[in-house]
Design a protein around this motif. Structure first.
Motif, mmCIF file in Angstrom:
data_model
loop_
_atom_site.group_PDB
_atom_site.id
_atom_site.type_symbol
_atom_site.label_atom_id
_atom_site.label_comp_id
_atom_site.label_asym_id
_atom_site.label_seq_id
_atom_site.Cartn_x
_atom_site.Cartn_y
_atom_site.Cartn_z
ATOM 1 N N HIS A 4 13.651 -1.592 45.790
ATOM 2 C CA HIS A 4 12.596 -1.173 44.357
ATOM 3 C C HIS A 4 13.902 -0.547 43.576
ATOM 4 O O HIS A 4 14.944 -0.038 44.291
ATOM 5 C CB HIS A 4 11.641 -0.088 44.514
ATOM 6 N N ILE A 7 13.362 5.207 41.253
ATOM 7 C CA ILE A 7 12.481 5.983 40.641
ATOM 8 C C ILE A 7 13.034 7.472 40.177
ATOM 9 O O ILE A 7 13.319 8.162 40.993
ATOM 10 C CB ILE A 7 11.067 6.253 41.045
ATOM 11 N N TYR A 12 8.843 10.719 36.880
ATOM 12 C CA TYR A 12 7.676 10.640 37.516
ATOM 13 C C TYR A 12 6.852 11.813 37.608
ATOM 14 O O TYR A 12 5.703 11.711 37.561
ATOM 15 C CB TYR A 12 8.122 10.341 38.968
ATOM 16 N N THR A 79 12.361 7.566 46.702
ATOM 17 C CA THR A 79 11.793 6.251 46.039
ATOM 18 C C THR A 79 11.289 5.339 47.091
ATOM 19 O O THR A 79 10.075 4.744 46.885
ATOM 20 C CB THR A 79 12.941 5.305 45.375
ATOM 21 N N ASP A 80 11.863 5.252 48.356
ATOM 22 C CA ASP A 80 11.380 4.599 49.315
ATOM 23 C C ASP A 80 9.845 4.972 49.805
ATOM 24 O O ASP A 80 8.957 4.303 50.152
ATOM 25 C CB ASP A 80 12.291 4.244 50.467
ATOM 26 N N THR A 83 7.355 4.244 47.211
ATOM 27 C CA THR A 83 6.884 2.861 47.286
ATOM 28 C C THR A 83 6.630 2.361 48.508
ATOM 29 O O THR A 83 5.950 1.249 48.457
ATOM 30 C CB THR A 83 8.015 1.900 46.677
ATOM 31 N N LEU A 85 8.269 1.813 50.953
ATOM 32 C CA LEU A 85 9.080 0.840 51.686
ATOM 33 C C LEU A 85 9.577 1.470 52.985
ATOM 34 O O LEU A 85 9.775 0.528 54.061
ATOM 35 C CB LEU A 85 10.419 0.612 50.777
ATOM 36 N N TYR A 118 0.590 8.556 45.947
ATOM 37 C CA TYR A 118 1.548 7.516 45.243
ATOM 38 C C TYR A 118 0.953 6.034 45.244
ATOM 39 O O TYR A 118 1.256 5.470 44.226
ATOM 40 C CB TYR A 118 2.750 7.592 46.062
ATOM 41 N N GLN A 119 0.329 5.666 46.347
ATOM 42 C CA GLN A 119 -0.195 4.527 46.456
ATOM 43 C C GLN A 119 -1.690 4.025 46.485
ATOM 44 O O GLN A 119 -2.133 3.127 46.537
ATOM 45 C CB GLN A 119 0.523 3.740 47.923
ATOM 46 N N HIS A 279 3.317 -3.032 51.798
ATOM 47 C CA HIS A 279 3.235 -4.022 51.055
ATOM 48 C C HIS A 279 3.795 -5.438 51.186
ATOM 49 O O HIS A 279 3.444 -6.357 50.252
ATOM 50 C CB HIS A 279 3.364 -3.509 49.589
ATOM 51 N N ARG A 395 18.464 -3.725 46.233
ATOM 52 C CA ARG A 395 18.447 -2.735 45.205
ATOM 53 C C ARG A 395 19.313 -2.988 44.348
ATOM 54 O O ARG A 395 20.444 -3.275 44.470
ATOM 55 C CB ARG A 395 18.366 -0.968 45.929
#
Length: 395
Positions: A4, A7, A12, A79-80, A83, A85, A118-119, A279, A395
């Motif tokens: 991704h 961020i 944020y 960021t991971d 998201t 990830l 976050y999700q 995801h 990335r």
């Protein structure tokens, strides 16, 4: 593309987080706050404290003095985490969680709240040992199911529980063919062949515990990817799932050796997306074809029905008594079907071991877009180092 764009943590927290806190993500996060002490996170040049305040989640800039856990993450690592990830466990394994106060386990305890915020992922909070479907009806996770049940009956059960046993799917003659193929592949397996997993006995002897990509080397096993019985069961709730034979370890065979072992022969409570990639991987459905049958003596699947699609912290032995804890004994020819993000385990055999189960896993189209032949999501996550953020991981 597995990655991704980075961020910006300051943007944020200033522009996105206030809306999350007053919306559904904030309400879901509240469910996990009881018992949590304040968490401080340093992200790049910024810092924030997450805490419970009047049963609500409150986030303030800076590190409060009473934050019992303070961790430092790089902007890429955070960021991971945002998201999903990579999970906190994956970041810790990679050495990317720098603990300044408290322990990394404090961060793990906060993770359900962070995922909710976050999700917008619900925290699994069962009320007693019962499981209910969308209509509020109680569902017995251990119900006796067969292919004679209608798609609607099977789908309602599976959607509610995320795990089920279906009796008598394969005949004794079919199981005999698969057993012969597994015998052949096991005889050919070597510790360095990149097509098998090995555990180690206390004596140092290596013992075979899993054959991977069996679909590449056996026509009968490879044909299972398109077996209409399995396709039917895999797509009851989520259409469009397809079996992977050339990635994600293809069709694999679990072998349960007896005794105390080091390695991955016996896996404690986990989800298959436990290191990240939720995801990308989910919803996936794993179907276990029981070659020998399973019991406490030779090791069987255990699961927490209803935990799929949610964040379910690993239960202690005492907590299991208060959860809808399911053990799944089987006979040869039965299949187990489970969502790969339902909390499940493959504990050590209580007796002589010897269980053999062949797993065919069906994945969503997103996985095939991100994971190429010979690759697995966990392999990519484990290799995701600072030097690889641009090369191969998108990335």
């Amino acid at each position: 593309m597995l990655g991704h764009d980075r961020i910006d943590a300051e943007t944020y927290h200033r522009d996105i987080v206030p809306g999350l806190l007053i919306g559904e993500p904030g309400k879901r996060a509240e469910a996990g706050l009881p018992g949590l002490d304040p968490l401080g996170m340093r992200i790049g040049e910024g810092a924030w404290t997450y805490r419970a305040h009047d049963s609500r989640l409150r986030i303030v800039e800076g590190i409060d003095a009473d934050a019992t856990c303070v961790v430092r993450l790089s902007p890429d690592a955070w960021t991971d985490l945002v998201t999903l990830l990579r999970t906190a466990a994956a970041l810790a394994i990679a050495g990317e969680v720098h603990v300044e106060r408290g322990t990394v386990h404090d961060l793990f305890r906060w993770e359900p709240v962070l995922r909710a915020l976050y999700q917008n992922i619900e925290i699994y909070l069962p009320h007693g040992r019962e499981v209910f479907d969308r209509q509020g009806r109680s569902v017995d996770p251990a119900a006796e199911l067969t292919l004679d049940h209608s798609d609607r009956e099977l789908a309602d059960h599976f959607e509610a529980t995320g795990v089920m046993r279906v009796r008598g799917v394969f005949s004794a003659a079919e199981i005999a063919v698969f057993e012969a193929e597994v015998d052949r592949l096991a005889a050919e397996a070597r510790p360095d062949d990149d097509r098998s997993w090995w555990a180690e006995r206390e004596s140092g002897e290596q013992v075979l515990c899993r054959i991977v990509y069996a679909s590449e080397r056996s026509a009968p096993i490879g044909a299972l990817a398109h077996d209409p019985r399995l396709v039917r069961l895999a797509t009851l709730v989520h259409e469009g799932l397809a079996a992977s034979t050339d990635r994600m370890e293809g069709i694999s065979v679990l072998l349960k050796p007896p005794g105390r072992l080091k390695g991955l022969a016996n896996i404690p409570w986990h989800t298959d997306c436990g290191l990240g990639g939720h995801h990308i991987m989910c919803p996936s459905v794993a179907i276990g074809i029981q070659l020998t049958g399973s019991s406490a003596e030779n090791g069987y699947l255990e699961a927490i029905p209803g935990s799929q699609g949610r964040t379910c912290p690993q239960p202690s032995a005492a907590e299991l008594a208060e959860l809808p804890h399911l053990t799944v004994p089987t006979d040869p020819g039965d299949v187990t079907v489970h969502m790969t993000d339902v909390l499940h385990a493959s504990p050590a055999p209580a007796g002589e071991g010897g269980r053999r189960t062949m797993y065919v896993t069906f994945h969503p189209p997103t996985l095939f877009e991100h994971v190429g032949p010979g690759e697995a999501v966990n392999d990519l996550i484990r290799s995701r180092t600072a030097g690889e953020l641009e090369a191969g991981l998108g990335r």
